[in-house]
Scaffold this active site. Structure first.
Site, PDB file in Angstrom:
ATOM      1  N   CYS A  25      12.068  49.925  55.601  1.00 50.19           N
ATOM      2  CA  CYS A  25      13.111  49.591  54.631  1.00 50.19           C
ATOM      3  C   CYS A  25      14.408  49.245  55.384  1.00 50.19           C
ATOM      4  O   CYS A  25      14.803  49.978  56.303  1.00 50.19           O
ATOM      5  CB  CYS A  25      13.346  50.783  53.707  1.00 50.19           C
ATOM      6  SG  CYS A  25      14.689  50.473  52.563  1.00 50.19           S
TER       7      CYS A  25
ATOM      8  N   GLU B  18      11.193  59.656  58.739  1.00 42.46           N
ATOM      9  CA  GLU B  18      12.347  58.743  58.839  1.00 42.46           C
ATOM     10  C   GLU B  18      13.331  59.255  59.897  1.00 42.46           C
ATOM     11  O   GLU B  18      13.820  58.496  60.739  1.00 42.46           O
ATOM     12  CB  GLU B  18      13.064  58.645  57.484  1.00 42.46           C
ATOM     13  CG  GLU B  18      14.332  57.807  57.559  1.00 42.46           C
ATOM     14  CD  GLU B  18      15.237  57.986  56.340  1.00 42.46           C
ATOM     15  OE1 GLU B  18      14.729  58.007  55.211  1.00 42.46           O
ATOM     16  OE2 GLU B  18      16.459  58.119  56.544  1.00 42.46           O
TER      17      GLU B  18
ATOM     18  N   THR C 230      18.413  58.828  54.574  1.00 45.60           N
ATOM     19  CA  THR C 230      18.733  57.996  53.402  1.00 45.60           C
ATOM     20  C   THR C 230      18.695  58.747  52.066  1.00 45.60           C
ATOM     21  O   THR C 230      19.402  58.385  51.132  1.00 45.60           O
ATOM     22  CB  THR C 230      17.767  56.795  53.297  1.00 45.60           C
ATOM     23  OG1 THR C 230      16.434  57.292  53.343  1.00 45.60           O
ATOM     24  CG2 THR C 230      17.989  55.787  54.383  1.00 45.60           C
TER      25      THR C 230
ATOM     26  N   CYS D  22      21.001  56.100  50.690  1.00 45.56           N
ATOM     27  CA  CYS D  22      20.539  55.036  49.786  1.00 45.56           C
ATOM     28  C   CYS D  22      20.655  55.536  48.339  1.00 45.56           C
ATOM     29  O   CYS D  22      20.261  56.662  48.050  1.00 45.56           O
ATOM     30  CB  CYS D  22      19.093  54.713  50.138  1.00 45.56           C
ATOM     31  SG  CYS D  22      18.180  54.013  48.795  1.00 45.56           S
TER      32      CYS D  22
ATOM     33  N   SER E  68       7.931  56.136  44.673  1.00 45.77           N
ATOM     34  CA  SER E  68       6.699  55.540  45.212  1.00 45.77           C
ATOM     35  C   SER E  68       5.630  55.380  44.130  1.00 45.77           C
ATOM     36  O   SER E  68       4.447  55.252  44.450  1.00 45.77           O
ATOM     37  CB  SER E  68       6.124  56.417  46.320  1.00 45.77           C
ATOM     38  OG  SER E  68       7.106  56.843  47.186  1.00 45.77           O
TER      39      SER E  68
HETATM   40  S1  SF4 Z   1      14.484  55.213  48.751  1.00 46.82           S
HETATM   41 FE1  SF4 Z   1      16.021  53.796  49.568  1.00 46.82          FE
HETATM   42  S2  SF4 Z   1      15.784  53.979  51.785  1.00 46.82           S
HETATM   43 FE2  SF4 Z   1      13.938  54.833  50.895  1.00 46.82          FE
HETATM   44  S3  SF4 Z   1      12.511  53.125  50.831  1.00 46.82           S
HETATM   45 FE3  SF4 Z   1      13.554  53.179  48.855  1.00 46.82          FE
HETATM   46  S4  SF4 Z   1      15.271  51.742  49.053  1.00 46.82           S
HETATM   47 FE4  SF4 Z   1      14.555  52.256  51.115  1.00 46.82          FE
END
Ligand code: SF4
Length: 276
Positions: free
Chosen positions: A92, A122, A158, A186, A258
């Site tokens: 990402c 991550e 994030t 994020c 997800s």
């Molecule tokens: S939660 Fe935010 S940082 Fe994590 S994959 Fe989704 S958009 Fe990317």
């Protein structure tokens, strides 16, 4: 019984992007699960021949590797390159950002502090881009034990809460002359959380859909439970129990970052057929 979806739910930008990449590449392997959702991983395996390796030690014989949303450590990327494996990067962009910041700031002589969980893939990936000294902390108290230099740069995992990040930042600013702060949080997960909170205040039963190994889905369940005692976490419609809905008037539905729409739709379809 009425069914109402949270105003924000399900796939975030990074996950949508990673799945699109996996579907278009086909016949590839991911190092670790592409996303935290077993049903979606299985769909990608079945229809697009995208399989999941549990670690970098299993790459022998593979031709194409997809880097998952959380990213992988720099040294693992180097290993893939030396083996001549075709690398498809689905990291990402919100994760690539702290990786690049750590790399640049440590080259410029800053000590690096990463606010996050040291065991999260991550964070392991982001940390690998910094030169020593680099520290991962979750609580302010941990900062006291660190021997940080005069120049400190700080980033966040994030999915962390901004209020918690601010505590780390304030403590660093109080102790060090130069602190460079990069807000790498994020917002996607927080938008889902706010929407779940609002809906669970009006619903008398909440169903949260997502992987049981997904930390953002578990967080949604905890938020739902705060306001709606009868809140349940399921991975698919097969886990629904008719008893949950007896006497209920409004069923709220939320889903982790997800969780694909096709799973959410199956759940809604099954709940709408339950007689209460
Ligand atoms: S939660 Fe935010 S940082 Fe994590 S994959 Fe989704 S958009 Fe990317």
């Amino acid at each position: 019984m009425k069914i109402k979806l949270a105003s924000k739910y399900g796939f975030c930008f990074g996950v949508k992007r990673a799945i699109k990449i996996a579907e278009s590449e086909k016949n590839a392997s991911t190092i670790g699960p592409l996303i935290h959702n077993n049903e979606e991983i299985e769909r990608l395996r079945k229809h697009f021949n995208v399989d999941t390796l549990s670690s970098i030690s299993e790459i022998d014989g593979i031709k194409k590797a997809i880097i998952r949303t959380h990213g992988i450590p720099k040294e693992d990327l180097a290993t893939l390159k030396t083996k001549g494996i075709d690398i498809i990067d689905a990291t990402c962009p919100f994760v690539t950002k702290p990786q690049k910041i750590c790399e640049k700031m440590s080259q410029e002589g800053y000590d690096i502090v990463i606010f996050g969980d040291k065991n999260h893939p991550e964070v392991k990936g982001v940390k690998s881009y910094a030169k020593e000294p680099v520290y991962v902390v979750l609580h302010v108290e941990e900062l006291e034990k660190l021997r940080l230099g005069k120049k400190v740069a700080v980033v966040s995992q994030t999915t962390r809460k901004v209020e918690e990040f601010m505590k780390i930042v304030s403590a660093l600013v109080a102790r060090h002359k130069e602190v460079r702060v990069f807000n790498t949080i994020c917002n996607a997960t927080f938008e889902n959380q706010d929407a779940t909170r609002a809906l669970s205040k009006e619903a008398d039963v909440m169903v949260v859909i997502g992987g049981k190994n997904s930390s953002n889905t578990k967080q949604l369940l905890n938020i739902a439970k705060e306001f709606c005692e009868d809140s349940y976490l399921i991975e698919s419609e097969r886990e629904l129990d008719n008893k949950w809905f007896i006497g209920k008037k409004l069923c709220g539905i939320s889903a982790g970052a997800s969780t694909p729409d096709w799973i959410i739709n199956k759940v809604i379809e099954k709940i709408s057929k339950i007689k209460v």
